[in-house]
Enzyme design. Structure first.
Site, PDB file in Angstrom:
ATOM      1  CG  HIS A 188      57.909  53.356   6.415  1.00 38.76           C
ATOM      2  ND1 HIS A 188      59.274  53.432   6.510  1.00 38.76           N
ATOM      3  CD2 HIS A 188      57.426  54.094   7.432  1.00 38.76           C
ATOM      4  CE1 HIS A 188      59.600  54.208   7.542  1.00 38.76           C
ATOM      5  NE2 HIS A 188      58.494  54.613   8.116  1.00 38.76           N
ATOM      6  CB  ILE A 189      56.051  49.272   1.572  1.00 36.41           C
ATOM      7  CG1 ILE A 189      56.964  50.387   1.063  1.00 36.41           C
ATOM      8  CG2 ILE A 189      55.206  48.711   0.418  1.00 36.41           C
ATOM      9  CD1 ILE A 189      58.033  49.944   0.076  1.00 36.41           C
ATOM     10  CG  ASP A 208      58.255  43.258  10.641  1.00 32.55           C
ATOM     11  OD1 ASP A 208      58.025  44.026   9.701  1.00 32.55           O
ATOM     12  OD2 ASP A 208      59.331  43.278  11.280  1.00 32.55           O
ATOM     13  CB  ALA A 265      57.410  45.527  -5.237  1.00 33.06           C
ATOM     14  CB  SER A 266      61.182  43.661  -1.146  1.00 33.16           C
ATOM     15  OG  SER A 266      61.522  42.318  -1.425  1.00 33.16           O
ATOM     16  CG  ASP A 291      58.981  46.652  -9.459  1.00 33.33           C
ATOM     17  OD1 ASP A 291      58.892  46.933 -10.673  1.00 33.33           O
ATOM     18  OD2 ASP A 291      59.282  47.488  -8.593  1.00 33.33           O
ATOM     19  CD  GLU A 296      66.564  45.524 -10.371  1.00 36.50           C
ATOM     20  OE1 GLU A 296      66.779  46.748 -10.379  1.00 36.50           O
ATOM     21  OE2 GLU A 296      65.750  44.971  -9.611  1.00 36.50           O
ATOM     22  CG  HIS A 319      63.688  48.390  -9.296  1.00 39.86           C
ATOM     23  ND1 HIS A 319      64.843  47.895  -8.726  1.00 39.86           N
ATOM     24  CD2 HIS A 319      63.103  49.113  -8.302  1.00 39.86           C
ATOM     25  CE1 HIS A 319      64.933  48.313  -7.477  1.00 39.86           C
ATOM     26  NE2 HIS A 319      63.876  49.061  -7.198  1.00 39.86           N
ATOM     27  CB  ILE A 320      58.316  50.909 -12.467  1.00 39.82           C
ATOM     28  CG1 ILE A 320      57.534  49.647 -12.835  1.00 39.82           C
ATOM     29  CG2 ILE A 320      59.212  51.266 -13.644  1.00 39.82           C
ATOM     30  CD1 ILE A 320      56.134  49.634 -12.404  1.00 39.82           C
ATOM     31  N   GLY A 321      58.408  50.194  -8.892  1.00 40.03           N
ATOM     32  CA  GLY A 321      57.549  50.341  -7.704  1.00 40.03           C
ATOM     33  C   GLY A 321      57.466  51.773  -7.206  1.00 40.03           C
TER      34      GLY A 321
HETATM   35  N1  LIG Z   1      60.275  48.198  -6.000  1.00 39.14           N
HETATM   36  C1  LIG Z   1      60.553  49.424  -5.623  1.00 39.14           C
HETATM   37  O1  LIG Z   1      60.656  50.333  -6.433  1.00 39.14           O
HETATM   38  C2  LIG Z   1      60.757  49.713  -4.159  1.00 39.14           C
HETATM   39  C3  LIG Z   1      60.377  50.955  -3.666  1.00 39.14           C
HETATM   40  C4  LIG Z   1      60.576  51.207  -2.328  1.00 39.14           C
HETATM   41  C5  LIG Z   1      61.157  50.258  -1.501  1.00 39.14           C
HETATM   42  N2  LIG Z   1      61.527  49.071  -2.009  1.00 39.14           N
HETATM   43  C6  LIG Z   1      62.114  48.023  -1.151  1.00 39.14           C
HETATM   44  O2  LIG Z   1      61.150  47.681  -0.176  1.00 39.14           O
HETATM   45  C7  LIG Z   1      61.799  47.486   1.049  1.00 39.14           C
HETATM   46  C8  LIG Z   1      60.825  47.739   2.179  1.00 39.14           C
HETATM   47  O3  LIG Z   1      60.508  49.101   2.239  1.00 39.14           O
HETATM   48  P1  LIG Z   1      59.867  49.758   3.537  1.00 39.14           P
HETATM   49  O4  LIG Z   1      59.895  51.224   3.323  1.00 39.14           O
HETATM   50  O5  LIG Z   1      58.583  49.132   3.879  1.00 39.14           O
HETATM   51  O6  LIG Z   1      60.973  49.374   4.617  1.00 39.14           O
HETATM   52  P2  LIG Z   1      60.797  49.359   6.182  1.00 39.14           P
HETATM   53  O7  LIG Z   1      62.152  49.357   6.746  1.00 39.14           O
HETATM   54  O8  LIG Z   1      59.833  50.404   6.617  1.00 39.14           O
HETATM   55  O9  LIG Z   1      60.111  47.938   6.459  1.00 39.14           O
HETATM   56  C9  LIG Z   1      60.756  46.711   6.298  1.00 39.14           C
HETATM   57  C10 LIG Z   1      60.182  45.751   7.328  1.00 39.14           C
HETATM   58  O10 LIG Z   1      60.705  44.463   7.062  1.00 39.14           O
HETATM   59  C11 LIG Z   1      60.958  43.850   8.322  1.00 39.14           C
HETATM   60  N3  LIG Z   1      61.901  42.745   8.147  1.00 39.14           N
HETATM   61  C12 LIG Z   1      63.244  42.801   8.014  1.00 39.14           C
HETATM   62  N4  LIG Z   1      63.748  41.553   7.864  1.00 39.14           N
HETATM   63  C13 LIG Z   1      62.704  40.706   7.893  1.00 39.14           C
HETATM   64  C14 LIG Z   1      62.595  39.298   7.796  1.00 39.14           C
HETATM   65  N5  LIG Z   1      63.666  38.527   7.625  1.00 39.14           N
HETATM   66  N6  LIG Z   1      61.351  38.757   7.883  1.00 39.14           N
HETATM   67  C15 LIG Z   1      60.255  39.537   8.068  1.00 39.14           C
HETATM   68  N7  LIG Z   1      60.309  40.892   8.182  1.00 39.14           N
HETATM   69  C16 LIG Z   1      61.520  41.460   8.088  1.00 39.14           C
HETATM   70  C17 LIG Z   1      61.482  44.978   9.189  1.00 39.14           C
HETATM   71  O11 LIG Z   1      61.378  44.672  10.560  1.00 39.14           O
HETATM   72  C18 LIG Z   1      60.563  46.125   8.762  1.00 39.14           C
HETATM   73  O12 LIG Z   1      59.408  46.228   9.568  1.00 39.14           O
HETATM   74  C19 LIG Z   1      62.965  48.472   1.014  1.00 39.14           C
HETATM   75  O13 LIG Z   1      64.021  48.049   1.844  1.00 39.14           O
HETATM   76  C20 LIG Z   1      63.359  48.472  -0.428  1.00 39.14           C
HETATM   77  O14 LIG Z   1      64.375  47.521  -0.615  1.00 39.14           O
HETATM   78  C21 LIG Z   1      61.357  48.767  -3.334  1.00 39.14           C
HETATM   79  O1  LIG Z   2      64.683  51.617  -2.747  1.00 37.27           O
HETATM   80  C1  LIG Z   2      63.790  52.161  -3.384  1.00 37.27           C
HETATM   81  O2  LIG Z   2      63.237  53.215  -3.054  1.00 37.27           O
HETATM   82  C2  LIG Z   2      63.292  51.482  -4.614  1.00 37.27           C
HETATM   83  O3  LIG Z   2      63.957  50.324  -4.890  1.00 37.27           O
HETATM   84  C3  LIG Z   2      63.209  52.388  -5.787  1.00 37.27           C
HETATM   85  O4  LIG Z   2      64.455  52.577  -6.338  1.00 37.27           O
HETATM   86  P1  LIG Z   2      64.657  53.486  -7.658  1.00 37.27           P
HETATM   87  O5  LIG Z   2      64.629  54.909  -7.192  1.00 37.27           O
HETATM   88  O6  LIG Z   2      65.964  53.088  -8.191  1.00 37.27           O
HETATM   89  O7  LIG Z   2      63.526  53.208  -8.570  1.00 37.27           O
END
Ligand SMILES: NC(=O)c1ccc[n+]([C@@H]2O[C@H](COP(=O)([O-])OP(=O)(O)OC[C@H]3O[C@@H](n4cnc5c(N)ncnc54)[C@H](O)[C@@H]3O)[C@@H](O)[C@H]2O)c1
Ligand SMILES: O=C(O)[C@H](O)COP(=O)(O)O
Length: 436
Positions: A188-189, A208, A265-266, A291, A296, A319-321
């Site tokens: 998604h992201i 991916d 930011a993962s 991030d 944390e 962690h404010i993504g």
């Molecule tokens: N910093 C933040 O505040 C914040 C906010 C939202 C999400 N996130 C993190 O970001 C991550 C990704 O979010 P998303 O919504 O895009 O998730 P998503 O599930 O839509 O996408 C993750 C992608 O990563 C791929 N993937 C998994 N393992 C892999 C690997 N070893 N190598 C390459 N690709 C791989 C998956 O196939 C998938 O397409 C979340 O799991 C979450 O941990 C962080």
């Molecule tokens: O998984 C998520 O959506 C992000 O890491 C954001 O997490 P948070 O709501 O704790 O900021």
């Protein structure tokens, strides 16, 4: 700790309108009789006010805490709670879940669900919900902003000005137009970011582990190494998993071009921060934006430490993504709505660890739910209990995983406590609940 029952939070104008998504979903539940017993909701980590308001509108008792809780604290607090709502910090472990005999569901008011022991929850008959893409755009926008800031060393020169140092220079500063963004994890992201980056004139390559549709002119790569060695900016958007633990360490950083940038930011487990700090200090990498961290703090305040502090051209954020009013409002609505639906109708649609079931409400029906171990004969035994009490089944839907079965049954007579007990006492039964 700052706590209280439904304490008001500051609200911005964008959050004051009634939640349309939730309105539509919840309108459909209005004909369903209210829960037979009071519903207690514990919300941690400052879950957004929209979620709180929706629960309160249903008459649920809400306790909202600003911080996360430790395992021990949560084990104590969760004992008489029906719904627990968390964000990315609170660890809902097997021990916590085993101590939560009244718990009906866990709501992750975020994307990630790695902080919950999903398998243990499933085996105990507890569905877990999240918000799979309500903060996607917020993260993607942050990354675009950081790519520009890193290219212009914006944080370092700004810090200079704040400290009275004038550092005007074009050396090592670049436009992002024409540069290559390498995205690891094109979900998604990653894919949303791909679209935004191309609109800024960047070339996008990505890797991916599953085949995905490349958006716009983006180009899939065959390996992580191919992205690392060709990108000017490498950005990580993978989930926390055993495969992604330390996926970027010394070896991978060496593969990156000299003068490239790394953004994460993962999850904090994905990058070896000491290796990154070494690469920034040696000048191999020209900058980084981070991030998320392996450890944390559980609440806002001082005392946060990372090896990246004072590295050159390094943006550190707490962690404010996903932390925008827009994202938090949408998450609050989405997750609270799913949880209310679960409480009132037994719907598990969009649960991440459970069969996804929903049965429409029909007047003059009475509903009972049962979660059981997935072994042969359970349905036969449950139907025998109804048949022997002259109760007619009007609708019955079963969904299974390898370990559990989830059953929604509508019958023509109000289910007595005696019938509930008979079903709950079947050996494979995990959880049984009369809804109405
Ligand atoms: N910093 C933040 O505040 C914040 C906010 C939202 C999400 N996130 C993190 O970001 C991550 C990704 O979010 P998303 O919504 O895009 O998730 P998503 O599930 O839509 O996408 C993750 C992608 O990563 C791929 N993937 C998994 N393992 C892999 C690997 N070893 N190598 C390459 N690709 C791989 C998956 O196939 C998938 O397409 C979340 O799991 C979450 O941990 C962080
Ligand atoms: O998984 C998520 O959506 C992000 O890491 C954001 O997490 P948070 O709501 O704790 O900021």
């Amino acid at each position: 700790m700052n706590s209280g029952t439904s304490s008001p939070q500051s609200r911005s104008p964008v959050c004051s309108s009634p939640p349309k998504y939730a309105e539509l979903e919840l309108q459909q539940l209005e004909r369903i009789p209210p829960p037979k017993h009071p519903v207690k909701v514990l919300l941690l980590e400052n879950v957004h006010q929209t979620g709180v308001s929706l629960f309160e509108r249903e008459g649920f008792q809400v306790e909202l805490l600003k911080t996360s809780l430790t395992e021990e604290e949560l084990m104590e607090k969760i004992k008489d709670v029906h719904i627990v709502g968390i964000r990315s910090k609170t660890q809902v472990t097997k021990r916590v879940l085993e101590n939560a005999s009244k718990l009906l569901a866990v709501g992750c008011f975020c994307i990630g669900t790695d902080q919950v022991d999903l398998e243990a929850a499933e085996r105990l008959g507890i569905p877990v919900f999240n918000s799979p893409f309500a903060n996607t755009r917020s993260v993607a926008e942050l990354i675009i902003a950081e790519v520009v800031c890193l290219s212009r060393k914006l944080f370092d020169v700004s810090k200079g000005c704040h400290e009275g140092r004038w550092l005007k220079s074009a050396v090592g500063c670049h436009e992002i137009r024409g540069k290559t963004l390498g995205i690891i994890g094109y979900g998604h992201i990653g894919s949303q970011l791909s679209v935004l980056a191309e609109s800024q004139g960047m070339n996008v390559i990505f890797y991916d582990i599953i085949p995905v549709l490349p958006l716009g002119n983006s180009t899939p790569c065959k390996s992580l190494e191919e992205v690392l060695s060709n990108a000017d900016f490498v950005t990580l958007h993978v989930p926390k998993s055993p495969q992604t633990a330390n996926m970027i360490g010394e070896k991978e950083i060496k593969l990156m071009k000299k003068g490239a940038y790394l953004l994460n930011a993962s999850r904090g487990t994905v990058v070896d921060l000491q290796a990154l700090a070494n690469a920034l200090r040696s000048g191999h990498l020209a900058g980084a934006a981070i991030d998320v961290y392996p450890k944390e703090p559980k609440a806002n305040g001082v005392g946060f430490e990372t090896p990246l502090q004072n590295c050159p051209n390094t943006i550190l954020t707490p962690h404010i993504g996903g932390s925008t009013e827009e994202a938090q409002q949408m998450i609050g609505e989405e997750v609270a709505t799913a949880l209310i639906k679960l409480v009132k109708s037994g719907s598990t649609v969009n649960a991440v660890n459970f069969p996804n079931l929903e049965v429409p409400f029909t007047p003059s029906s009475h509903r009972i739910l049962n979660v059981h171990k997935n072994v042969p004969g359970v349905l036969r035994d449950i139907n025998e209990i109804f048949a022997s009490r002259d109760t007619n089944v009007k609708a019955q839907v079963l969904g299974t995983t390898a370990d559990i079965g989830y059953l929604i049954v509508d019958v023509d007579k109000e289910t007595s406590e005696e019938v509930k007990e008979a079903i709950a006492s079947l050996k494979p039964s995990l959880r049984t609940r009369i809804l109405y």
